[in-house]
Design a protein around this motif. Structure first.
Motif, mmCIF file in Angstrom:
data_model
loop_
_atom_site.group_PDB
_atom_site.id
_atom_site.type_symbol
_atom_site.label_atom_id
_atom_site.label_comp_id
_atom_site.label_asym_id
_atom_site.label_seq_id
_atom_site.Cartn_x
_atom_site.Cartn_y
_atom_site.Cartn_z
ATOM 1 N N THR A 1 0.827 -1.208 0.000
ATOM 2 C CA THR A 1 0.000 0.000 0.000
ATOM 3 C C THR A 1 0.864 1.263 0.000
ATOM 4 O OG1 THR A 1 -0.151 -0.123 2.421
ATOM 5 C CG2 THR A 1 -1.935 -1.128 1.142
ATOM 6 N N GLY A 2 2.034 1.210 0.631
ATOM 7 C CA GLY A 2 2.897 2.382 0.701
ATOM 8 C C GLY A 2 3.499 2.764 -0.639
ATOM 9 N N LYS A 3 3.738 1.766 -1.505
ATOM 10 C CA LYS A 3 4.350 2.060 -2.797
ATOM 11 C C LYS A 3 3.318 2.339 -3.884
ATOM 12 C CE LYS A 3 8.393 1.548 -1.004
ATOM 13 N NZ LYS A 3 9.279 0.422 -1.208
ATOM 14 N N GLY A 4 2.059 2.036 -3.624
ATOM 15 C CA GLY A 4 0.973 2.429 -4.519
ATOM 16 C C GLY A 4 0.921 1.739 -5.863
ATOM 17 N N LEU A 5 1.511 0.554 -5.987
ATOM 18 C CA LEU A 5 1.463 -0.149 -7.265
ATOM 19 C C LEU A 5 0.425 -1.268 -7.283
ATOM 20 C CD1 LEU A 5 5.205 -0.441 -8.392
ATOM 21 C CD2 LEU A 5 3.394 0.950 -9.374
ATOM 22 N N GLY A 6 -0.160 -1.532 -6.145
ATOM 23 C CA GLY A 6 -1.200 -2.556 -6.112
ATOM 24 C C GLY A 6 -0.668 -3.964 -6.017
ATOM 25 N N PHE A 7 0.611 -4.122 -5.694
ATOM 26 C CA PHE A 7 1.186 -5.456 -5.519
ATOM 27 C C PHE A 7 2.490 -5.331 -4.752
ATOM 28 C CE2 PHE A 7 3.269 -3.952 -9.326
ATOM 29 C CZ PHE A 7 4.580 -4.357 -9.149
ATOM 30 N N ALA A 8 2.983 -6.478 -4.301
ATOM 31 C CA ALA A 8 4.317 -6.554 -3.701
ATOM 32 C C ALA A 8 5.024 -7.768 -4.287
ATOM 33 C CB ALA A 8 4.235 -6.672 -2.187
ATOM 34 N N ARG B 1 16.111 -12.415 -6.352
ATOM 35 C CA ARG B 1 15.369 -12.925 -7.511
ATOM 36 C C ARG B 1 13.900 -13.118 -7.130
ATOM 37 N NH1 ARG B 1 20.306 -15.669 -7.681
ATOM 38 N NH2 ARG B 1 21.500 -15.245 -9.584
ATOM 39 N N PRO B 2 12.977 -12.678 -7.980
ATOM 40 C CA PRO B 2 11.557 -12.803 -7.634
ATOM 41 C C PRO B 2 11.098 -14.256 -7.639
ATOM 42 C CG PRO B 2 11.813 -11.945 -9.864
ATOM 43 C CD PRO B 2 13.177 -11.980 -9.269
ATOM 44 N N ILE B 3 10.407 -14.633 -6.565
ATOM 45 C CA ILE B 3 9.860 -15.992 -6.488
ATOM 46 C C ILE B 3 8.340 -15.966 -6.388
ATOM 47 C CG2 ILE B 3 11.936 -16.963 -5.452
ATOM 48 C CD1 ILE B 3 10.556 -16.746 -2.726
ATOM 49 N N GLY B 4 7.760 -14.775 -6.205
ATOM 50 C CA GLY B 4 6.311 -14.697 -6.094
ATOM 51 C C GLY B 4 5.828 -13.255 -6.132
ATOM 52 N N ILE B 5 4.494 -13.112 -6.137
ATOM 53 C CA ILE B 5 3.883 -11.790 -6.155
ATOM 54 C C ILE B 5 2.560 -11.868 -5.409
ATOM 55 C CG2 ILE B 5 2.646 -12.170 -8.333
ATOM 56 C CD1 ILE B 5 3.273 -9.221 -9.049
ATOM 57 N N GLY C 1 -5.838 -7.868 -5.816
ATOM 58 C CA GLY C 1 -6.867 -8.870 -6.103
ATOM 59 C C GLY C 1 -6.765 -10.070 -5.198
ATOM 60 N N ASP C 2 -5.529 -10.485 -4.906
ATOM 61 C CA ASP C 2 -5.331 -11.606 -3.978
ATOM 62 C C ASP C 2 -5.852 -11.252 -2.594
ATOM 63 O OD1 ASP C 2 -4.008 -13.110 -5.960
ATOM 64 O OD2 ASP C 2 -2.098 -12.127 -5.498
ATOM 65 N N LEU C 3 -5.608 -10.009 -2.179
ATOM 66 C CA LEU C 3 -6.080 -9.565 -0.862
ATOM 67 C C LEU C 3 -7.602 -9.600 -0.791
ATOM 68 C CD1 LEU C 3 -5.648 -8.321 1.928
ATOM 69 C CD2 LEU C 3 -5.554 -6.068 0.825
ATOM 70 N N ARG C 4 -8.272 -9.114 -1.837
ATOM 71 C CA ARG C 4 -9.735 -9.123 -1.832
ATOM 72 C C ARG C 4 -10.275 -10.544 -1.754
ATOM 73 N NH1 ARG C 4 -8.866 -5.083 -5.700
ATOM 74 N NH2 ARG C 4 -9.214 -6.570 -7.400
ATOM 75 N N ARG C 5 -9.646 -11.450 -2.484
ATOM 76 C CA ARG C 5 -10.129 -12.832 -2.470
ATOM 77 C C ARG C 5 -9.950 -13.495 -1.089
ATOM 78 N NH1 ARG C 5 -8.621 -12.223 -7.882
ATOM 79 N NH2 ARG C 5 -6.391 -12.494 -7.458
ATOM 80 N N LEU C 6 -8.853 -13.178 -0.404
ATOM 81 C CA LEU C 6 -8.649 -13.721 0.936
ATOM 82 C C LEU C 6 -9.677 -13.168 1.916
ATOM 83 C CD1 LEU C 6 -4.741 -13.648 1.247
ATOM 84 C CD2 LEU C 6 -6.200 -15.666 0.984
ATOM 85 N N ILE C 7 -9.976 -11.887 1.800
ATOM 86 C CA ILE C 7 -10.976 -11.277 2.688
ATOM 87 C C ILE C 7 -12.346 -11.882 2.448
ATOM 88 C CG2 ILE C 7 -12.189 -9.116 3.194
ATOM 89 C CD1 ILE C 7 -9.554 -7.657 2.677
ATOM 90 N N GLU C 8 -12.680 -12.106 1.156
ATOM 91 C CA GLU C 8 -13.980 -12.713 0.842
ATOM 92 C C GLU C 8 -14.094 -14.117 1.425
ATOM 93 O OE1 GLU C 8 -14.137 -12.573 -3.372
ATOM 94 O OE2 GLU C 8 -14.570 -10.409 -3.483
ATOM 95 N N HIS D 1 1.647 -15.681 -5.082
ATOM 96 C CA HIS D 1 1.543 -16.494 -6.295
ATOM 97 C C HIS D 1 2.953 -16.792 -6.776
ATOM 98 C CE1 HIS D 1 -2.669 -16.833 -7.318
ATOM 99 N NE2 HIS D 1 -2.839 -15.569 -6.985
ATOM 100 N N ARG D 2 3.273 -18.056 -6.921
ATOM 101 C CA ARG D 2 4.604 -18.415 -7.390
ATOM 102 C C ARG D 2 4.700 -18.253 -8.913
ATOM 103 N NH1 ARG D 2 7.700 -20.807 -3.584
ATOM 104 N NH2 ARG D 2 6.630 -21.407 -1.640
ATOM 105 N N GLY D 3 5.924 -18.084 -9.388
ATOM 106 C CA GLY D 3 6.154 -17.959 -10.829
ATOM 107 C C GLY D 3 5.518 -16.728 -11.435
ATOM 108 N N PRO D 4 5.805 -15.543 -10.919
ATOM 109 C CA PRO D 4 5.204 -14.329 -11.481
ATOM 110 C C PRO D 4 5.701 -14.068 -12.911
ATOM 111 C CG PRO D 4 6.975 -13.748 -9.978
ATOM 112 C CD PRO D 4 6.777 -15.231 -9.846
ATOM 113 N N ARG D 5 4.913 -13.317 -13.677
ATOM 114 C CA ARG D 5 5.303 -12.962 -15.039
ATOM 115 C C ARG D 5 6.446 -11.954 -14.989
ATOM 116 N NH1 ARG D 5 3.415 -17.176 -17.642
ATOM 117 N NH2 ARG D 5 1.266 -17.590 -16.981
ATOM 118 N N LEU D 6 7.483 -12.227 -15.781
ATOM 119 C CA LEU D 6 8.677 -11.386 -15.760
ATOM 120 C C LEU D 6 8.996 -10.874 -17.155
ATOM 121 C CD1 LEU D 6 11.016 -13.753 -13.651
ATOM 122 C CD2 LEU D 6 9.514 -11.944 -12.784
#
Length: 339
Positions: free
Chosen positions: A243-250, A258-262, A266-273, A288-293
């Motif tokens: 939320t601090g960086k304002g991109l909608g993901f971490a 090296r990135p291993i996930g994202i 949307g993931d947050l909303r689904r967990l709350i639901e 989510h493993r294997g993010p698009r790079l």
């Protein structure tokens, strides 16, 4: 600015406007000019091929000349040649007699355009062009003209009739000249192996230039603007970073960066639901493993294709070693007018 009522009266203005006549003349114009182009097509042969070869072998520029309407066409032909890989410029024949002939140098090829081939201003500089030793290509509707006799190659642009109902105003003839200039440019760009990337380099301000010249590294968020956490960071720390960086993901990265996930909004909303208890979770458990790079050296338009293909709004950017160096989202691409 004068209003229609204040313009000088003419014979045409005294006649009531006839809509059907106007439409008929428009259709006649299209038919006449289409026939002119078909006739032009049938007459191109050895002279056209040798003109293209002459320009390719010259190593210099194409200097286009023409008076009146042929001059207007010439300016467009020069611009088209220059933007498609053939250095070209327009020199006004009248100004050439008063000093601008100095713009023509040995090694150049002169393309002189004149429907009649008898333009006084063009004819006046033909001896000087010969003394310079430049090759001369004539584009004329009169192969027996003064211009044609002095030329090394003659491109026949003759038309049977002008589209003007008086057969006076240059209409079909200028259409033929324009098309013949385009044909030269197309043949030359093909012979030079001119590609989309080359076109973009001469059009950096256009949409194609932005798509083919702008790279991911030019647009990506990086440094402190990049939201990232480790796999063992708490869910609360990840949410604060996101939320601090304002991109909608971490991005979730390993110890080597090296990135291993994202994890996304949307993931947050689904967990709350699903009413999942988030308090004791860690990044590795919800990412989510294997993010698009994409690579930082990729074209921005290729990153846009990845987003469209996988219906996502953001991608992570890595360097040649696979280390996370940035992030890119669709808003970045829209601001740069890549999409």
């Amino acid at each position: 600015m004068p209003t229609p009522a204040s313009l000088p009266p003419t014979a045409a203005a005294l006649r009531p406007f006839d809509r059907e006549r106007a439409l008929r003349l428009a259709r006649d114009t299209f038919d006449i000019e289409a026939r002119a182009l078909q006739g032009l097509k049938a007459r191109q042969g050895e002279a056209f091929a040798r003109s293209v070869e002459c320009i390719l072998e010259s190593g210099g520029r194409v200097v286009v000349m023409g008076m009146g309407k042929s001059g207007h066409v010439g300016r467009k032909v020069a611009a088209t040649l220059a933007s498609t890989g053939t250095p070209a410029l327009f020199v006004h024949p009248a100004e050439a007699s008063h000093g601008d002939l100095g713009m023509v140098i040995p090694g150049d090829v002169v393309l002189a355009i004149s429907n009649s081939g008898e333009s006084d201003e063009v004819a006046a500089i033909l001896p000087a062009l010969k003394r310079l030793g430049v090759r001369l290509i004539a584009m004329t509707g009169n192969p027996a003209s003064t211009l044609a006799r002095h030329a090394d190659f003659v491109l026949d642009s003759a038309v049977d009739v002008e589209a003007c109902p008086l057969n006076l105003a240059p209409t079909a003839s200028t259409t033929a000249q324009m098309a013949l200039g385009d044909a030269l440019a197309v043949a030359l760009l093909d012979a030079r192996g001119f590609r989309e990337e080359d076109f973009a380099r001469s059009h950096p301000g256009g949409s194609l230039g932005r798509k083919l010249l702008m790279h991911v590294r030019d647009l990506m968020r990086h440094g402190d603007a990049l939201p990232r956490v480790g796999p063992d960071d708490s869910f609360h720390a990840m949410l604060r970073e996101m939320t601090g960086k304002g991109l909608g993901f971490a991005a979730v990265v390993d110890a080597a960066g090296r990135p291993i996930g994202i994890f996304t909004d949307g993931d947050l909303r689904r967990l709350i639901e699903k009413e999942v208890d988030l308090r004791g979770l860690h990044a590795r458990e919800v990412m989510h493993r294997g993010p698009r790079l994409v690579r930082d050296g990729d074209l921005a338009v290729d990153a846009a294709d990845v987003m469209e293909q996988f219906r996502i709004t953001s991608v992570l950017v890595v360097d040649a070693e696979g280390v996370l160096v940035g992030a890119l989202n669709s808003n970045d691409l829209m601001r740069a007018k890549v999409i």
